[in-house]
Write an enzyme that holds these catalytic residues in place. Structure first.
Site, PDB file in Angstrom:
ATOM      1  N   THR A   1       0.877  -1.185   0.087  1.00 22.99           N
ATOM      2  CA  THR A   1       0.047   0.014   0.082  1.00 22.99           C
ATOM      3  C   THR A   1       0.862   1.171  -0.035  1.00 22.99           C
ATOM      4  O   THR A   1       0.487   2.321  -0.571  1.00 22.99           O
ATOM      5  CB  THR A   1      -0.921   0.210   1.019  1.00 22.99           C
TER       6      THR A   1
ATOM      7  N   LYS B   1       0.571  -6.821  13.702  1.00 25.54           N
ATOM      8  CA  LYS B   1      -0.510  -5.910  13.186  1.00 25.54           C
ATOM      9  C   LYS B   1      -1.637  -6.438  13.905  1.00 25.54           C
ATOM     10  O   LYS B   1      -2.206  -7.702  13.675  1.00 25.54           O
ATOM     11  CB  LYS B   1      -0.528  -6.421  11.609  1.00 25.54           C
TER      12      LYS B   1
ATOM     13  N   THR C   1       1.473  -4.114   4.732  1.00 19.14           N
ATOM     14  CA  THR C   1       1.558  -4.298   6.093  1.00 19.14           C
ATOM     15  C   THR C   1       1.084  -5.766   6.676  1.00 19.14           C
ATOM     16  O   THR C   1       1.455  -6.367   7.805  1.00 19.14           O
ATOM     17  CB  THR C   1       0.560  -3.388   6.677  1.00 19.14           C
ATOM     18  N   ASP C   2       0.397  -6.509   5.734  1.00 17.72           N
ATOM     19  CA  ASP C   2      -0.174  -7.848   6.022  1.00 17.72           C
ATOM     20  C   ASP C   2       0.935  -8.906   6.662  1.00 17.72           C
ATOM     21  O   ASP C   2       0.860  -9.303   7.982  1.00 17.72           O
ATOM     22  CB  ASP C   2      -0.588  -8.613   5.096  1.00 17.72           C
TER      23      ASP C   2
END
Lengths: 454, 612
Positions: A104, A260, A180-181
């Site tokens: 992203t 996360k 980020t995952d």
């Protein structure tokens, strides 16, 4: 996506292709847009003069006319922000290498098609985040362009090798842009791979893409740069994203003890069972939150980049089927991280007619361990420490040879076990997996490390 | 009026269906927000290729936006912390109903777009909007038809609560409320026709039954251009009745500007004139110079003395127009000029010295800006831009007095790009059956007329911000004409009288109608009671002190009156009833029904006459 069926025929008949201006017999006039995957197959997408995209259903009777071909030179002009790069004499800005892996943080939208794309020419980066140039001399490099859920342990090696090259070239710090995952898996993996890392390696990501005004990408990147500029003796792998929902400060979080914790919030990345290292504000203010951060004094970088592929991560749950363990056994897995319940449990006791298969679980685990598989227990409570001495279930597991993972995150334990089995013998891996190597295990669980915010 | 006058309107109506992209309620709140989040917005390089100048400007000003939210009626979607949920199909259905009513063609597959907006009112930096139908028509009086080229549905922006220095404060209760957007073709040819079209569309929207009511729930934008004038969009006209005034003022403004710019305005030299004001008594300048960072920059406009005094339309001079533009573009609050000096503590001597410094004559206009050098320079550049008329099409804010102020350049189509977080909506799939038709305004009006309202009152109630109160009053058993005249005549009358009618919330008015329906008060005292409520009195106390007089009480009072006025009664005989009625009403201050008083008065007068 491309058009198919009726629409494809209509477009071909009109001699039109994507980007051309067309007119439909229903009166719609505009630019032919690519078919989006989620549109109906008989629908043609047109961008009207007002800027709105509309989907118009077609039949064989629909008439499509070509108004004009798109200009061949038409492309997205470069952004018109110019950075204020003022280099005063004697100014010593840190040298930072920014390595991109996609995600992203780097996404932009094609104005014509609406498709998200990434482009990593240095000038694009300057256009997207001009502020960074005021903080540091930046070199930008694309390692891979992918969503983080597709990243494999082979990619960890690419990153580690590139970081080693950057260290050798004398950079003051490395920033890694990452989806980020699975960012915290990669951060943990690099923490282990880079032994004696003498500089900060800071992972940044974004929860809102860079194509929108509210993106968190720029601030995360700026804060990471600020942190490198003011790092003191800090060396090691850390993660830098928003500390709160506000665009106020970022947290520098430890690479092996961060997770996360939210699917969409900006402040998703939080330290677990540990404190954040520091708070950094975009204007350069820095507040250390933890004193015993990794330091670089006299270290020499050594790479251990092999990763064992046959390591599993298994979540324990009610109705756990022994067949799941059998799969790992028959597939020759060399390591298994269990994400157990509570203090580190799983169904291993036969109590009544409904629980007869539980004993099978224990039997298979025992057999796997006897045959050389390293099995580590972590907890699905996320917070807290594993302790298998409290209940008989835990003691049975310990007796079978399952190793307690202390307060390690299950994801970190998984990456660590892959790394240990990749670079060391199984015996050595067994010794080391429950011991702290990179800050992944703490000796004490301090009260204020639970569900705090900011 | 000008030949090539073009007027178009765009109506935005909030829907009470719940929000467009999450399940939060369409609810505006005035209690303290529990959550406050601060954000920055930056122009996003890339999607537009060229960045919106206004966006870049806002970013350059380093604005911080403060968002107020509620822990129970706003969620992560409004806070831009969670992707949008699927579009509210109830809201979309309302848009389709309206489309059907004007004969517009629905779009087969609707695509949600992002419209870049970076003034902070949209937390994400864009507004989600989509085109629902095209090609409708609207009939006006005398058989004229205007086009309804587009009907869209979009999310409302957050509402601005104020600013703190460079920060702007927005509240998220309004963010995400569905708005139906209906545009007309620019075929409207007079200010009154603009009002008529807006009224027609307003009534149509009311017929959906899902239109929110109250101030700010419907907003009209007006597009006006005259021959040789730049198209101007006036945003946020809240009252139908003001539409003609805005249109008239805008036509005059454009005509006056065309006149002013006809020969072009010559721009003279720019100089630092700080020296002239070293010992000034003008407090504004003295303060800015005192802290060391301010300078006085000056600009001569040769041969233009009196230019800033020229009136654009009643209540607006060219000087103010320039000042508003300079403020919007540079952030500098104000400047002085020789059309108004000497004043503000600036002496005739200083004006003279200024002219000398600038080499300016009597017939020249001299402008001075006192600010930090960079800001002063920016302000002068903006002033020159306005004087040279190099600003193009613009968006203007509607002020309450019928004037407008510059907001930003008119955005182009390039501001739109697809909302990749929302899937396309296939109408065939989501609405396989026919869309239920709505009542027409004519049907609705005739129903109101059947309640006994005349057409004007019926229309007024129909479009009223207080239509909900009217419905409730009727359901409480209040006579429709009494409810309608109270809401649509008495309250506007009280407003004109200067009463603070904003204090009359819907809840308060319903409470008033409730006591009326229980006969605790009479309709005669309503104006007086409402006025007192506006002044801050409490309803319970007012009701207690004006409690209906019992028949005994009325009889006692009337007997007393007749006794006092016995001479008059004797002289006038039965006719005295009429003469004494007014006095009796006055003494009872509306605490008894007129009919009751009259009957008792008749009886008492007859008794008095009979006994003699």
């Amino acid at each position: 996506m491309v058009y198919a069926g009726i629409v494809k025929k209509l477009i071909e008949k009109a001699g039109a292709s994507e980007g051309d201006t067309i007119v439909l017999d229903s009166g719609f006039n505009g630019i032919l847009m690519p078919h989006t995957g989620s549109s109906e197959p008989d629908t043609i997408i047109v961008k009207l003069g007002s800027g709105y995209n509309v989907g118009i259903r077609c039949t064989t009777a629909t008439k499509v006319g070509l108004v004009s071909k798109k200009l061949s030179a038409e492309k997205i002009p470069e952004a018109s922000i110019t950075p204020h790069q003022q280099k005063a004499p004697g100014d010593s800005k840190p040298k930072i290498a920014i390595l991109h892996t996609g995600g992203t943080i780097a996404s932009r939208v094609d104005a014509r098609t609406g498709a998200v794309f990434s482009s990593f020419k240095p000038e694009d980066l300057i256009a997207m985040f001009p502020e960074v140039l005021e903080i540091a001399d930046v070199e930008s490099k694309l390692v891979r362009n992918m969503l983080s859920e597709d990243i494999t342990s082979e990619h960890y090696k690419l990153l580690a090798d590139e970081i080693a090259r950057q260290v050798a070239s004398g950079v003051d710090g490395v920033i890694i842009g990452h989806g980020t995952d699975t960012l915290h898996y990669t951060a943990a993996a690099l923490s282990f791979m880079l032994d004696g890392l003498p500089i900060p390696v800071i992972f940044v990501g974004a929860q809102r893409s860079s194509d929108r005004g509210s993106s968190d990408a720029a601030m995360n990147l700026v804060c990471a740069s600020r942190f490198i500029a003011k790092r003191g003796d800090f060396a090691g792998v850390a993660i830098c994203l928003h500390g709160k929902m506000d665009d106020d400060y970022c947290l520098i979080n430890p690479g092996c003890k961060t997770r996360k914790m939210h699917s969409s919030r900006r402040d998703a990345f939080q330290a677990i069972n540990d404190f954040s290292t520091a708070k950094v504000w975009p204007d350069g203010r820095l507040e250390w939150l933890k004193k015993d951060h990794p330091a670089c004094a006299g270290k020499k970088l050594e790479l251990f980049t092999k990763m064992e592929k046959r390591v599993g991560l298994v979540k324990i749950h009610p109705d756990f089927d022994p067949a799941l363990l059998k799969f790992y056994e028959s597939s020759g897995y060399r390591g298994l991280v269990l994400e157990g319940t509570g203090l580190g449990h799983m169904p291993v006791t036969e109590l009544d007619e409904f629980t007869t298969s539980n004993k099978e679980n224990l039997k298979i685990l025992k057999r796997m361990i006897e045959n050389g598989c390293v099995v580590v227990m972590t907890t699905q409570t996320i917070y807290g420490r594993v302790d298998m001495n409290i209940y008989s279930t835990g003691r049975d597991l310990l007796k079978a040879g399952v190793i307690g993972g202390e307060d390690m995150l299950s994801e970190t334990a998984f990456v660590k076990l892959k790394w240990l089995l990749g670079n060391f013998t199984a015996e050595r891996a067994k010794e080391l997996v429950g011991k702290n190597l990179r800050g992944e295990i703490t000796e004490r669980t301090l009260p204020d490390t639970f569900l705090r915010h900011g | 009026m000008e030949q090539k006058l073009k007027i178009g309107i765009e109506i935005h109506q909030q829907l009470n269906t719940g929000k467009l992209f999450c399940s939060c309620p369409s609810l505006l709140r005035n209690d303290a927000p529990g959550i406050v989040v601060t954000r920055k917005l930056r122009p996003s390089a890339g999607e537009l290729g060229n960045i919106d100048p206004a966006a870049l400007h806002e970013f350059g000003m380093g604005k911080t936006f403060v968002y107020e939210a509620y822990s129970d009626t706003t969620c992560l979607v409004e806070l831009d912390e969670e992707p949008p949920h699927k579009m509210n199909l109830e809201a979309l259905e309302v848009a389709l109903q309206v489309a059907h009513a004007v004969g517009a063609r629905p779009i087969d597959e609707i695509q949600v777009m992002r419209k870049t907006i970076i003034d902070g009112s949209c937390v994400s930096g864009f507004q989600r909007t989509s085109l629902v139908a095209v090609g409708g028509k609207l009939k006006l009086k005398g058989g004229k038809t205007i086009g309804i080229p587009t009907i869209g549905i979009e999310e409302d922006a957050a509402r601005i609560m104020g600013s703190q220095g460079r920060d702007a404060v927005y509240r998220l209760d309004r963010a995400g409320i569905p708005l139906i957007e209906i545009a007309t073709t620019p075929d409207i040819s007079s200010p009154d026709e603009a009002r008529e079209a807006a009224e027609k569309i307003g009534m149509l929207l009311r017929c959906t039954g899902r239109a929110m009511r109250g101030i700010g729930t419907i907003r009209q934008d007006l597009n006006v251009s005259i021959d040789g004038g730049a198209r101007t969009e006036i945003k946020g006209v809240q009252w139908l009745n003001l539409i003609p005034l805005f249109v008239e003022n805008e036509i005059k403004r454009q005509e006056s500007l065309r006149e002013i710019f006809k020969g072009g305005i010559k721009i003279g030299g720019k100089k630092d004139a700080t020296g002239v004001f070293r010992n000034t008594k003008c407090k504004i300048i003295a303060d800015k110079l005192a802290n060391g960072s301010g300078v006085v920059l000056s600009l001569t406009v040769p041969g233009s003395a009196g230019l800033f005094k020229k009136e654009l339309h009643p209540g607006k001079r060219f000087g103010r127009e320039v000042a508003e533009y300079a403020k919007a573009r540079s952030g500098v609050g104000g400047f002085f000029h020789t059309d108004e000096l000497p004043a503000y503590g600036i002496t005739p001597g200083e004006v003279e010295a200024l002219r000398t410094r600038m080499g300016a004559h009597e017939g020249d206009l001299v402008i001075i800006v006192c600010e930090k050098p960079a800001s002063a320079d920016k302000a002068l550049s903006a002033i020159i831009e306005r004087l040279e008329n190099k600003m193009g099409e613009e968006t203007r804010r509607a002020n309450e007095d019928g004037s407008t102020s510059y907001m930003r350049p008119l955005p182009g189509a390039g501001r739109l790009y697809p909302e990749t977080d929302s899937p396309q909506i296939s109408l065939k799939k989501k609405f396989p059956g026919p869309i239920p038709e709505i009542e027409t305004p004519e049907q609705k009006l005739s129903r109101l007329e059947k309640l006994g309202l005349n057409l004007e009152l019926a229309k007024s109630v129909f479009l009223s911000e207080r239509a909900d109160v009217f419905d409730k009053a009727i359901s409480l058993g209040v006579q429709p004409t009494i409810a309608a005249t109270t809401l649509e005549q008495t309250i506007p009358y009280l407003r004109r009288k200067g009463a603070k009618v904003d204090a009359l919330s819907d809840e308060k008015l319903v409470a008033v109608f409730e006591v009326l329906s229980k006969n605790s008060i009479t309709k005669e005292i309503l104006p007086d009671l409402l006025e007192k409520l506006c002044a801050g009195s409490r309803l319970e106390e007012l009701v207690a002190t004006t409690k209906m007089a019992s028949d005994d009480e009325v009889e006692k009072m009337v007997s007393q009156l007749v006794l006092e006025k016995m001479d008059y009664v004797k002289a006038q005989k039965e006719r005295a009833v009429g003469g004494l009625m007014g006095l009796a009403m006055e003494r009872l201050k509306g605490r008894a029904d007129g009919k009751v008083i009259s009957a008792i008065l008749k009886k008492k007068v007859a008794e008095a006459l009979g006994s003699h």
